[in-house]
Design an enzyme around this catalytic site. Structure first.
Site, PDB file in Angstrom:
ATOM      1  N   GLU A   1      51.051  47.708  19.085  1.00 52.74           N
ATOM      2  CA  GLU A   1      51.284  48.784  19.587  1.00 52.74           C
ATOM      3  C   GLU A   1      50.204  49.105  20.531  1.00 52.74           C
ATOM      4  OE1 GLU A   1      50.269  52.624  18.080  1.00 52.74           O
ATOM      5  OE2 GLU A   1      50.299  52.112  15.997  1.00 52.74           O
TER       6      GLU A   1
ATOM      7  N   LYS B   1      51.001  59.158  25.530  1.00 50.50           N
ATOM      8  CA  LYS B   1      51.753  58.811  24.220  1.00 50.50           C
ATOM      9  C   LYS B   1      53.255  58.902  24.133  1.00 50.50           C
ATOM     10  CE  LYS B   1      51.728  60.321  19.332  1.00 50.50           C
ATOM     11  NZ  LYS B   1      51.148  61.389  18.368  1.00 50.50           N
TER      12      LYS B   1
ATOM     13  N   SER C   1      59.014  60.223  14.572  1.00 49.06           N
ATOM     14  CA  SER C   1      60.066  59.489  14.856  1.00 49.06           C
ATOM     15  C   SER C   1      59.993  57.904  14.309  1.00 49.06           C
ATOM     16  CB  SER C   1      60.372  59.629  16.293  1.00 49.06           C
ATOM     17  OG  SER C   1      59.463  58.880  17.121  1.00 49.06           O
TER      18      SER C   1
ATOM     19  N   LYS D   1      48.347  57.573   6.548  1.00 52.46           N
ATOM     20  CA  LYS D   1      47.159  58.371   6.217  1.00 52.46           C
ATOM     21  C   LYS D   1      47.540  59.750   5.486  1.00 52.46           C
ATOM     22  CE  LYS D   1      43.841  57.389   9.768  1.00 52.46           C
ATOM     23  NZ  LYS D   1      44.308  57.105  10.908  1.00 52.46           N
TER      24      LYS D   1
HETATM   25  N1  PSU Z   1      48.583  57.009  12.497  1.00 52.99           N
HETATM   26  C1  PSU Z   1      47.254  56.467  12.333  1.00 52.99           C
HETATM   27  N2  PSU Z   1      46.826  55.756  13.578  1.00 52.99           N
HETATM   28  C2  PSU Z   1      47.652  56.093  14.791  1.00 52.99           C
HETATM   29  C3  PSU Z   1      48.916  56.645  14.646  1.00 52.99           C
HETATM   30  C4  PSU Z   1      49.230  57.234  13.560  1.00 52.99           C
HETATM   31  O1  PSU Z   1      46.578  56.154  11.501  1.00 52.99           O
HETATM   32  O2  PSU Z   1      47.137  55.496  15.993  1.00 52.99           O
HETATM   33  C5  PSU Z   1      49.771  56.850  15.944  1.00 52.99           C
HETATM   34  C6  PSU Z   1      50.870  55.425  15.848  1.00 52.99           C
HETATM   35  O3  PSU Z   1      51.103  55.171  17.326  1.00 52.99           O
HETATM   36  C7  PSU Z   1      52.202  56.335  15.458  1.00 52.99           C
HETATM   37  C8  PSU Z   1      51.674  57.820  15.930  1.00 52.99           C
HETATM   38  O4  PSU Z   1      53.303  55.824  15.678  1.00 52.99           O
HETATM   39  O5  PSU Z   1      50.473  57.790  15.819  1.00 52.99           O
HETATM   40  C9  PSU Z   1      52.794  58.790  15.084  1.00 52.99           C
HETATM   41  O6  PSU Z   1      52.639  60.069  15.918  1.00 52.99           O
HETATM   42  P1  PSU Z   1      53.490  61.047  15.550  1.00 52.99           P
HETATM   43  O7  PSU Z   1      52.708  61.741  14.197  1.00 52.99           O
HETATM   44  O8  PSU Z   1      53.105  62.369  16.793  1.00 52.99           O
HETATM   45  O9  PSU Z   1      54.677  60.878  15.241  1.00 52.99           O
END
Ligand code: PSU
Ligand code: MN
Length: 319
Positions: free
Chosen positions: A38, A100, A155, A173
């Site tokens: 990614e 993003k 998502s 995390k």
């Molecule tokens: N968790 C991490 N590092 C990251 C992300 C999540 O430890 O870089 C990033 C990933 O790209 C993940 C996104 O898909 O954040 C999720 O964002 P949201 O919580 O807004 O869905």
């Protein structure tokens, strides 16, 4: 292996095309091992130049272990699968200028000719579209703490429910609500396996207090599960959670107190929606004196090692 790099339907307008790099296209055509990667982690998860260095090292680990890396991003409105080193460099330098891009954002970024850093959900979508079954990252999104009130559920989890791609991560995390994340994955029908452990790892630490429904102990075992999923046309994804290497595991207490502090800051500043994850990642990094960044880099490389081995085992099984 299904899918095409570009296609058009007989009725209606042509589907927007996806640019697959020659190296990735050749590997897919011969049924070789490919690992999707990614780009949100590069643009929004780490500062320059560590992000570029990490992205290049992760690609190198994938190659050293017999697979072809395919970093995914949207460049000038065109989804790209497999980036040249120049493209990777410009992505890393641009950082937050790249939007993003989760699944919901894809159409808008493409239609406006924008630059998008794909999250886990968007990366899974494009990986599956071109026929890449394996995807390595650091951590996936999940149910946020307080998610029962905000309904902030990444998502990434619904994508895992409906897209048959295997995601290798270090769990989620603990900025998130891990028990609810696992409940939601169960609801979505996602196969969740932990590598060489019975416990779901919490990114910076091996422990979360949550058990996994399934344990795997080798790349071959993972490949068999992926094959079973494919042969049955289950249609849902697989999450393989790999604990952080012991020598990098942080003290759970230090991380937890940084998280509590960052959560309070986020609340005071009214940070919500898709800004919360990058904010938390950045604050936890600063509050832990940068040690979390080193741990983050180490675990992504460790995940890439296993992901490449799984991709090779899967390719062997399908030959
Ligand atoms: N968790 C991490 N590092 C990251 C992300 C999540 O430890 O870089 C990033 C990933 O790209 C993940 C996104 O898909 O954040 C999720 O964002 P949201 O919580 O807004 O869905
Ligand atoms: Mn969210």
């Amino acid at each position: 292996m299904s899918s095409s790099s570009s296609s058009s339907s007989s009725t209606g307008p042509p589907m927007s095309s996806v640019a697959v790099s020659p190296e990735v296209a050749a590997a897919l055509a011969r049924g070789g091992a490919v690992v999707a990667l990614e780009s949100t982690i590069i643009c929004h998860g780490m500062p320059y130049p560590k992000n570029l260095q990490t992205a290049m090292e992760v690609e190198a680990v994938v190659r050293e272990n017999g697979a072809v890396p395919a970093t995914i991003a949207i460049l000038d409105g065109v989804p790209h699968v497999g980036l040249s080193s120049e493209q990777l460099k410009s992505l890393a330098i641009s950082g937050r200028q790249f939007q993003k891009t989760a699944r919901r954002d894809i159409a808008h970024v493409v239609a406006s000719g924008g630059n998008g850093a794909t999250t886990v959900s968007a990366t899974m979508f494009f990986a599956h579209k071109v026929g890449i079954p394996i995807f390595v990252t650091g951590g996936i999104g999940g149910v946020h703490r307080n998610g029962e009130q905000t309904m902030d559920i990444s998502s990434d989890l619904t994508e895992l429910g409906k897209t048959p791609v295997t995601v290798i991560s270090a769990g989620v995390k603990s900025i998130l609500d891990i028990p609810r994340t696992l409940e939601y994955l169960e609801t979505q029908g996602v196969t969740v396996a932990a590598y060489k452990t019975n416990e779901f790892p919490a990114f910076f630490t091996e422990v979360s207090g949550c058990k996994v429904p399934c344990r795997v102990d080798s790349p071959e075992e993972c490949a068999k599960i992926i094959c079973a999923n494919k042969n049955l046309h289950l249609g849902s994804g697989i999450l393989i959670a790999v604990p952080i290497p012991k020598e990098y595991a942080a003290s759970g207490n230090a991380i937890e107190s940084a998280i509590q502090k960052a959560l309070k800051e986020a609340e005071d500043k009214n940070i919500i929606g898709n800004a919360i994850t990058p904010f938390m990642l950045d604050r936890v990094k600063v509050l832990t004196g940068g040690s979390s960044l080193e741990a983050n880099i180490a675990l992504v490389k460790n995940n890439a090692l296993l992901g490449a081995k799984i991709a090779v085992a899967l390719s062997d099984l399908q030959q």
